[in-house]
Write a protein that holds these residues in place. Structure first.
Motif, PDB file in Angstrom:
ATOM      1  N   PHE A   1       4.276 -97.998  56.165  1.00 55.57           N
ATOM      2  CA  PHE A   1       4.653 -96.592  56.005  1.00 55.57           C
ATOM      3  C   PHE A   1       4.678 -96.187  54.548  1.00 55.57           C
ATOM      4  CE2 PHE A   1       7.784 -93.204  55.439  1.00 55.57           C
ATOM      5  CZ  PHE A   1       7.298 -92.267  56.325  1.00 55.57           C
ATOM      6  N   ARG A   2       3.859 -95.221  54.201  1.00 57.48           N
ATOM      7  CA  ARG A   2       3.990 -94.486  52.935  1.00 57.48           C
ATOM      8  C   ARG A   2       3.880 -93.013  53.303  1.00 57.48           C
ATOM      9  NH1 ARG A   2       0.334 -96.083  47.966  1.00 57.48           N
ATOM     10  NH2 ARG A   2      -1.335 -95.719  49.475  1.00 57.48           N
ATOM     11  N   ALA A   3       4.879 -92.244  52.933  1.00 57.60           N
ATOM     12  CA  ALA A   3       4.898 -90.834  53.307  1.00 57.60           C
ATOM     13  C   ALA A   3       3.760 -90.089  52.633  1.00 57.60           C
ATOM     14  CB  ALA A   3       6.236 -90.206  52.918  1.00 57.60           C
ATOM     15  N   GLY A   4       3.241 -89.072  53.334  1.00 54.08           N
ATOM     16  CA  GLY A   4       2.131 -88.307  52.786  1.00 54.08           C
ATOM     17  C   GLY A   4       2.455 -87.609  51.491  1.00 54.08           C
ATOM     18  N   GLY A   5       3.731 -87.253  51.287  1.00 53.54           N
ATOM     19  CA  GLY A   5       4.115 -86.540  50.078  1.00 53.54           C
ATOM     20  C   GLY A   5       4.289 -87.421  48.863  1.00 53.54           C
ATOM     21  N   GLN A   6       4.110 -88.734  49.022  1.00 53.71           N
ATOM     22  CA  GLN A   6       4.239 -89.622  47.865  1.00 53.71           C
ATOM     23  C   GLN A   6       3.115 -89.348  46.872  1.00 53.71           C
ATOM     24  OE1 GLN A   6       5.377 -93.628  48.786  1.00 53.71           O
ATOM     25  NE2 GLN A   6       4.191 -94.477  47.096  1.00 53.71           N
ATOM     26  N   ALA A   7       3.410 -89.559  45.598  1.00 53.67           N
ATOM     27  CA  ALA A   7       2.435 -89.255  44.551  1.00 53.67           C
ATOM     28  C   ALA A   7       1.217 -90.162  44.648  1.00 53.67           C
ATOM     29  CB  ALA A   7       3.077 -89.400  43.178  1.00 53.67           C
ATOM     30  N   GLN A   8       0.019 -89.579  44.397  1.00 50.50           N
ATOM     31  CA  GLN A   8      -1.209 -90.362  44.345  1.00 50.50           C
ATOM     32  C   GLN A   8      -1.203 -91.290  43.149  1.00 50.50           C
ATOM     33  OE1 GLN A   8      -5.146 -88.744  44.565  1.00 50.50           O
ATOM     34  NE2 GLN A   8      -4.507 -87.006  45.790  1.00 50.50           N
ATOM     35  N   PHE A   9      -0.836 -90.741  42.004  1.00 49.01           N
ATOM     36  CA  PHE A   9      -1.036 -91.427  40.740  1.00 49.01           C
ATOM     37  C   PHE A   9       0.310 -91.759  40.113  1.00 49.01           C
ATOM     38  CE2 PHE A   9      -1.731 -91.352  36.082  1.00 49.01           C
ATOM     39  CZ  PHE A   9      -2.668 -92.376  35.987  1.00 49.01           C
ATOM     40  N   ILE A  10       0.588 -93.042  39.971  1.00 50.66           N
ATOM     41  CA  ILE A  10       1.820 -93.493  39.329  1.00 50.66           C
ATOM     42  C   ILE A  10       1.451 -94.010  37.948  1.00 50.66           C
ATOM     43  CG2 ILE A  10       3.751 -95.109  39.480  1.00 50.66           C
ATOM     44  CD1 ILE A  10       3.436 -95.008  42.505  1.00 50.66           C
ATOM     45  N   PRO A  11       2.003 -93.433  36.865  1.00 56.64           N
ATOM     46  CA  PRO A  11       1.491 -93.695  35.526  1.00 56.64           C
ATOM     47  C   PRO A  11       1.854 -95.042  34.929  1.00 56.64           C
ATOM     48  CG  PRO A  11       3.373 -92.231  35.422  1.00 56.64           C
ATOM     49  CD  PRO A  11       3.066 -92.422  36.875  1.00 56.64           C
TER      50      PRO A  11
ATOM     51  N   VAL B   1      21.530-101.785  36.667  1.00 59.96           N
ATOM     52  CA  VAL B   1      22.069-101.907  35.311  1.00 59.96           C
ATOM     53  C   VAL B   1      21.321-100.927  34.385  1.00 59.96           C
ATOM     54  CG1 VAL B   1      22.849-103.520  33.544  1.00 59.96           C
ATOM     55  CG2 VAL B   1      22.360-104.366  35.838  1.00 59.96           C
ATOM     56  N   MET B   2      21.292 -99.667  34.795  1.00 58.50           N
ATOM     57  CA  MET B   2      20.649 -98.610  34.023  1.00 58.50           C
ATOM     58  C   MET B   2      21.536 -97.380  34.058  1.00 58.50           C
ATOM     59  SD  MET B   2      16.706 -98.708  35.405  1.00 58.50           S
ATOM     60  CE  MET B   2      15.715-100.196  35.413  1.00 58.50           C
ATOM     61  N   SER B   3      21.278 -96.472  33.143  1.00 59.50           N
ATOM     62  CA  SER B   3      21.914 -95.165  33.238  1.00 59.50           C
ATOM     63  C   SER B   3      21.276 -94.418  34.398  1.00 59.50           C
ATOM     64  CB  SER B   3      21.723 -94.380  31.946  1.00 59.50           C
ATOM     65  OG  SER B   3      20.355 -94.018  31.787  1.00 59.50           O
ATOM     66  N   GLU B   4      21.980 -93.425  34.926  1.00 63.76           N
ATOM     67  CA  GLU B   4      21.429 -92.652  36.043  1.00 63.76           C
ATOM     68  C   GLU B   4      20.099 -92.007  35.667  1.00 63.76           C
ATOM     69  OE1 GLU B   4      23.987 -90.058  38.302  1.00 63.76           O
ATOM     70  OE2 GLU B   4      25.768 -91.081  37.510  1.00 63.76           O
ATOM     71  N   ARG B   5      20.042 -91.463  34.467  1.00 65.76           N
ATOM     72  CA  ARG B   5      18.821 -90.778  34.037  1.00 65.76           C
ATOM     73  C   ARG B   5      17.647 -91.748  33.937  1.00 65.76           C
ATOM     74  NH1 ARG B   5      18.321 -86.933  28.635  1.00 65.76           N
ATOM     75  NH2 ARG B   5      16.135 -86.358  28.929  1.00 65.76           N
TER      76      ARG B   5
ATOM     77  N   ARG C   1      12.667 -94.263  36.090  1.00 63.86           N
ATOM     78  CA  ARG C   1      11.950 -95.498  36.377  1.00 63.86           C
ATOM     79  C   ARG C   1      11.612 -95.604  37.861  1.00 63.86           C
ATOM     80  NH1 ARG C   1      12.821 -99.826  32.901  1.00 63.86           N
ATOM     81  NH2 ARG C   1      11.570-101.041  34.393  1.00 63.86           N
ATOM     82  N   PHE C   2      12.528 -95.172  38.714  1.00 66.88           N
ATOM     83  CA  PHE C   2      12.291 -95.237  40.155  1.00 66.88           C
ATOM     84  C   PHE C   2      11.115 -94.333  40.540  1.00 66.88           C
ATOM     85  CE2 PHE C   2      12.815 -94.637  44.642  1.00 66.88           C
ATOM     86  CZ  PHE C   2      13.420 -95.797  45.104  1.00 66.88           C
ATOM     87  N   GLY C   3      11.118 -93.102  40.019  1.00 68.14           N
ATOM     88  CA  GLY C   3      10.018 -92.184  40.310  1.00 68.14           C
ATOM     89  C   GLY C   3       8.691 -92.711  39.822  1.00 68.14           C
ATOM     90  N   GLU C   4       8.678 -93.360  38.665  1.00 65.96           N
ATOM     91  CA  GLU C   4       7.440 -93.922  38.127  1.00 65.96           C
ATOM     92  C   GLU C   4       6.936 -95.078  38.987  1.00 65.96           C
ATOM     93  OE1 GLU C   4       8.204 -93.040  33.354  1.00 65.96           O
ATOM     94  OE2 GLU C   4       8.607 -95.025  34.208  1.00 65.96           O
ATOM     95  N   ALA C   5       7.858 -95.892  39.514  1.00 61.87           N
ATOM     96  CA  ALA C   5       7.475 -97.078  40.263  1.00 61.87           C
ATOM     97  C   ALA C   5       7.112 -96.778  41.719  1.00 61.87           C
ATOM     98  CB  ALA C   5       8.605 -98.109  40.219  1.00 61.87           C
ATOM     99  N   VAL C   6       7.833 -95.842  42.333  1.00 67.57           N
ATOM    100  CA  VAL C   6       7.679 -95.604  43.769  1.00 67.57           C
ATOM    101  C   VAL C   6       6.900 -94.331  44.065  1.00 67.57           C
ATOM    102  CG1 VAL C   6       8.951 -95.296  45.940  1.00 67.57           C
ATOM    103  CG2 VAL C   6       9.816 -96.870  44.202  1.00 67.57           C
ATOM    104  N   GLY C   7       6.965 -93.355  43.170  1.00 75.62           N
ATOM    105  CA  GLY C   7       6.210 -92.129  43.371  1.00 75.62           C
ATOM    106  C   GLY C   7       7.016 -90.975  43.907  1.00 75.62           C
ATOM    107  N   VAL C   8       8.268 -91.216  44.296  1.00 77.57           N
ATOM    108  CA  VAL C   8       9.164 -90.159  44.767  1.00 77.57           C
ATOM    109  C   VAL C   8      10.549 -90.412  44.184  1.00 77.57           C
ATOM    110  CG1 VAL C   8       7.920 -89.683  46.918  1.00 77.57           C
ATOM    111  CG2 VAL C   8       9.686 -91.445  46.879  1.00 77.57           C
ATOM    112  N   PRO C   9      11.407 -89.391  44.104  1.00 76.17           N
ATOM    113  CA  PRO C   9      12.772 -89.595  43.606  1.00 76.17           C
ATOM    114  C   PRO C   9      13.580 -90.521  44.514  1.00 76.17           C
ATOM    115  CG  PRO C   9      12.173 -87.268  43.587  1.00 76.17           C
ATOM    116  CD  PRO C   9      11.109 -87.976  44.359  1.00 76.17           C
ATOM    117  N   PRO C  10      14.640 -91.146  43.990  1.00 78.74           N
ATOM    118  CA  PRO C  10      15.405 -92.126  44.778  1.00 78.74           C
ATOM    119  C   PRO C  10      15.954 -91.578  46.089  1.00 78.74           C
ATOM    120  CG  PRO C  10      16.050 -92.217  42.464  1.00 78.74           C
ATOM    121  CD  PRO C  10      15.137 -91.040  42.592  1.00 78.74           C
ATOM    122  N   LEU C  11      16.583 -90.409  46.073  1.00 83.28           N
ATOM    123  CA  LEU C  11      17.201 -89.893  47.295  1.00 83.28           C
ATOM    124  C   LEU C  11      16.161 -89.475  48.327  1.00 83.28           C
ATOM    125  CD1 LEU C  11      20.270 -87.902  45.924  1.00 83.28           C
ATOM    126  CD2 LEU C  11      20.141 -90.275  46.762  1.00 83.28           C
TER     127      LEU C  11
END
Length: 326
Positions: free
Chosen positions: A200-210, A246-250, A255-265
């Motif tokens: 499963f990867r949702a259709g709205g996930q980003a194509q390109f993760i930098p 072990v990171m700040s929220e920001r 980092r999560f958005g860059e790695a996965v392609g969507v925001p954490p929530l």
């Protein structure tokens, strides 16, 4: 969705054709517990009697394949899938465009992989619709067909009748989504396991993760995702997830958005809905119990999130794909 038509013509990408064949080349009884499909490969020169002087379709990479049916047979299928072509700017034979239009008029859902969106656009099937293709080709698709709303960000998009996907692996995501939509998550997951690919990867996930794909064992967020999936019922917050990483929220959110392609929530909501689908299919738990187990707290909270992602309410989904129906 039992009979699937695959459009084949010169220049089709061999990878895209192979994906379609891998997902839907399953005659009845060939895989116990899974539905049987008939894959009809349709293209110029196909049919019971090969046309005199005809030639097999030449796929990318030097491969050849005789189509089994003429393009007109697409209108008799339950689903039509159009693989990408190596030269998306080359004109499409008029009989092929006519066959796509006829299938659409007959109410057959049509999906394209990667540059196959150019064929649908040339046939006029994307006019007034949102569509996607490989991010590298998206600007040219938008320039050539201004009546199409091109979204270069998503993995796939569609409205139930017309579907388009981004390049390469996104075609697998769309094919599995179409199986899931017709036959339930369990069937799609079983096919994905056979292909050794993510179910499963949702259709709205980003194509390109930098950022580069992390080396195995070098993904600092893998432990966060594992912790969440082990306790979906918990009311997770970004602050809690950031503490585990072990990171700040920001920094964590970035980092999560860059790695996965969507925001954490958003990722969390998708995983909860996916878990709810599985429980609706495989258990007799009430919708209220499933909502609690998956972290929604109540059926009232589950319903809008589930309907938004899946397209039907939880009870309707269970009626379609639950164990009683199976």
């Amino acid at each position: 969705m039992r009979t699937v038509g695959c459009l084949l013509l010169d220049g089709v990408r061999a990878f895209d054709y192979a994906v379609i064949a891998e997902v839907w080349s399953m005659p009845r009884g060939s895989r116990p517990g899974l539905p049987g499909f008939e894959l009809r490969v349709c293209g110029p020169g196909g049919g019971a009697e090969r046309q005199p002087g005809g030639a097999p379709v030449r796929l990318g990479g030097g491969l050849e394949r005789w189509p089994d049916f003429e393009p007109a047979a697409l209108a008799d299928c339950d689903l039509v899938v159009v693989p990408g072509v190596e030269d998306p700017y080359a004109p499409t034979p008029p009989p092929v465009l006519d066959a796509l239009r006829a299938a659409h008029r007959a109410g057959v859902p049509i999906a394209s992989l990667c540059a196959g969106a150019f064929l649908l656009a040339e046939a006029g099937l994307l006019d007034g619709r949102r569509a996607t293709t490989h991010w590298h080709l998206a600007p040219e698709l938008a320039r050539r067909y201004p009546a199409v709303t091109v979204d270069p960000e998503v993995l796939f998009t569609g409205d139930g009748l017309i579907w388009t996907s981004a390049g390469v692996a996104a075609g697998i995501d769309l094919c599995l989504h179409l199986v899931r939509d017709a036959h339930g998550q369990g069937v799609a997951a079983a096919i994905a396991r056979g292909m050794v690919t993510a179910p499963f990867r949702a259709g709205g996930q980003a194509q390109f993760i930098p950022t580069p794909v992390p080396v195995v064992g070098d993904d600092p967020l893998a432990g966060v995702r594992a912790a969440v999936l082990a306790e979906l019922e918990r009311p997770w917050t970004v602050a809690e997830l950031a503490r585990i990483a072990v990171m700040s929220e920001r920094s964590f959110a970035r980092r999560f958005g860059e790695a996965v392609g969507v925001p954490p929530l958003r990722w969390l909501s998708e995983q909860r809905v996916l878990a709810a689908q599985r429980l609706l299919e495989e258990t007799d738990l009430t919708v209220e119990q499933i909502a609690v187990r998956c972290g929604f707290g109540s059926a009232v909270s589950l319903r809008p999130a589930f309907t938004r992602r899946v397209g039907v309410a939880p009870r309707d989904y269970r009626r379609a794909f639950g164990r009683a129906r199976a």
